[in-house]
Design a protein around this motif. Structure first.
Motif, PDB file in Angstrom:
ATOM      1  N   LYS A  51      -7.049  -4.372  -8.039  1.00  0.00           N
ATOM      2  CA  LYS A  51      -6.370  -3.107  -9.260  1.00  0.00           C
ATOM      3  C   LYS A  51      -5.296  -2.535  -8.368  1.00  0.00           C
ATOM      4  O   LYS A  51      -4.242  -2.777  -8.535  1.00  0.00           O
ATOM      5  CB  LYS A  51      -7.686  -2.072  -9.902  1.00  0.00           C
ATOM      6  N   ALA A  52      -5.237  -2.736  -6.812  1.00  0.00           N
ATOM      7  CA  ALA A  52      -4.359  -2.359  -6.133  1.00  0.00           C
ATOM      8  C   ALA A  52      -3.140  -2.470  -6.321  1.00  0.00           C
ATOM      9  O   ALA A  52      -2.057  -2.891  -5.639  1.00  0.00           O
ATOM     10  CB  ALA A  52      -4.802  -1.538  -5.193  1.00  0.00           C
ATOM     11  N   THR A  53      -3.828  -4.624  -5.904  1.00  0.00           N
ATOM     12  CA  THR A  53      -2.616  -5.687  -5.831  1.00  0.00           C
ATOM     13  C   THR A  53      -2.045  -6.398  -7.152  1.00  0.00           C
ATOM     14  O   THR A  53      -1.063  -6.024  -7.389  1.00  0.00           O
ATOM     15  CB  THR A  53      -3.878  -6.796  -5.338  1.00  0.00           C
ATOM     16  N   GLY A  54      -2.513  -5.593  -7.868  1.00  0.00           N
ATOM     17  CA  GLY A  54      -2.130  -5.933  -8.998  1.00  0.00           C
ATOM     18  C   GLY A  54      -1.500  -5.316 -10.163  1.00  0.00           C
ATOM     19  O   GLY A  54      -0.493  -5.612 -10.299  1.00  0.00           O
ATOM     20  N   GLU A  55      -2.301  -3.909 -10.643  1.00  0.00           N
ATOM     21  CA  GLU A  55      -1.655  -2.823 -11.949  1.00  0.00           C
ATOM     22  C   GLU A  55      -0.459  -2.368 -10.722  1.00  0.00           C
ATOM     23  O   GLU A  55       0.702  -1.890 -11.133  1.00  0.00           O
ATOM     24  CB  GLU A  55      -2.827  -1.898 -12.193  1.00  0.00           C
ATOM     25  N   LEU A  56      -0.897  -1.616  -9.306  1.00  0.00           N
ATOM     26  CA  LEU A  56      -0.068  -0.988  -8.334  1.00  0.00           C
ATOM     27  C   LEU A  56       0.564  -1.593  -7.693  1.00  0.00           C
ATOM     28  O   LEU A  56       1.445  -1.007  -6.715  1.00  0.00           O
ATOM     29  CB  LEU A  56      -1.083   0.037  -8.096  1.00  0.00           C
ATOM     30  N   LYS A  57       0.921  -2.853  -7.394  1.00  0.00           N
ATOM     31  CA  LYS A  57       1.689  -3.579  -6.977  1.00  0.00           C
ATOM     32  C   LYS A  57       1.480  -3.770  -5.059  1.00  0.00           C
ATOM     33  O   LYS A  57       3.020  -3.290  -4.750  1.00  0.00           O
ATOM     34  CB  LYS A  57       3.579  -3.504  -6.893  1.00  0.00           C
TER      35      LYS A  57
END
Length: 150
Positions: free
Chosen positions: A112-118
């Motif tokens: 979630k952190a790497t995908g949505e929050l970049k």
């Protein structure tokens, strides 16, 4: 002394009746004619026979038994439907627990952190190393409080 006539009487009675010398009661002979049968009636039957009223009571008892059986079947149906609803709700609760567990999973949080929050992992240039000499005397909490309130 007893007169001889009385003595003969005495002997006859002794032989006939025993020590008491009194005639025993003769058992009553039952008459052979039939006695009239009294009809038993209940006070609420107004002259009807007991048999009719007993049949009525038995019929009423059977009707009550049928009504009670139907009511208990209705209650059992309601209980079974509630059990089915409870099992469906328990299934939903288990699904939600699986979702909560997967949402708190480290791999999920990382994706979630790497995908949505970049968010990205720090490179070699962005890393900071702290040695034991860099630890403040009062602790990190005091330094954070100073910076927060100033």
């Amino acid at each position: 002394m007893i007169a001889p006539e009385r003595w003969y009487e005495y002997q006859e009675k002794y032989q006939k009746y025993g020590i008491d010398m009194k005639p025993q009661r003769e058992p009553e002979r039952r008459s052979r004619r039939k006695r009239s049968v009294r009809k038993i009636t209940l006070p609420f039957s107004n002259g009807r026979k007991v048999a009719v009223s007993m049949v009525m009571v038995a019929a009423l008892a059977m009707i009550m038994l049928i009504i009670i059986t139907a009511y208990s079947a209705s209650l059992r149906y309601d209980i079974n439907s509630m059990i089915r609803e409870n099992s469906a709700l328990m299934g939903e609760i288990e699904n939600l627990q699986v979702k909560v567990y997967s949402a708190n999973n480290v791999d999920y949080i990382e994706s979630k952190a790497t995908g949505e929050l970049k968010m990205v992992y720090p490179g070699e240039k962005n890393r900071v190393y702290i040695s034991s000499s860099d630890i403040p005397e009062n602790g990190f909490a005091d330094i954070i409080k100073e910076k927060a309130y100033n």
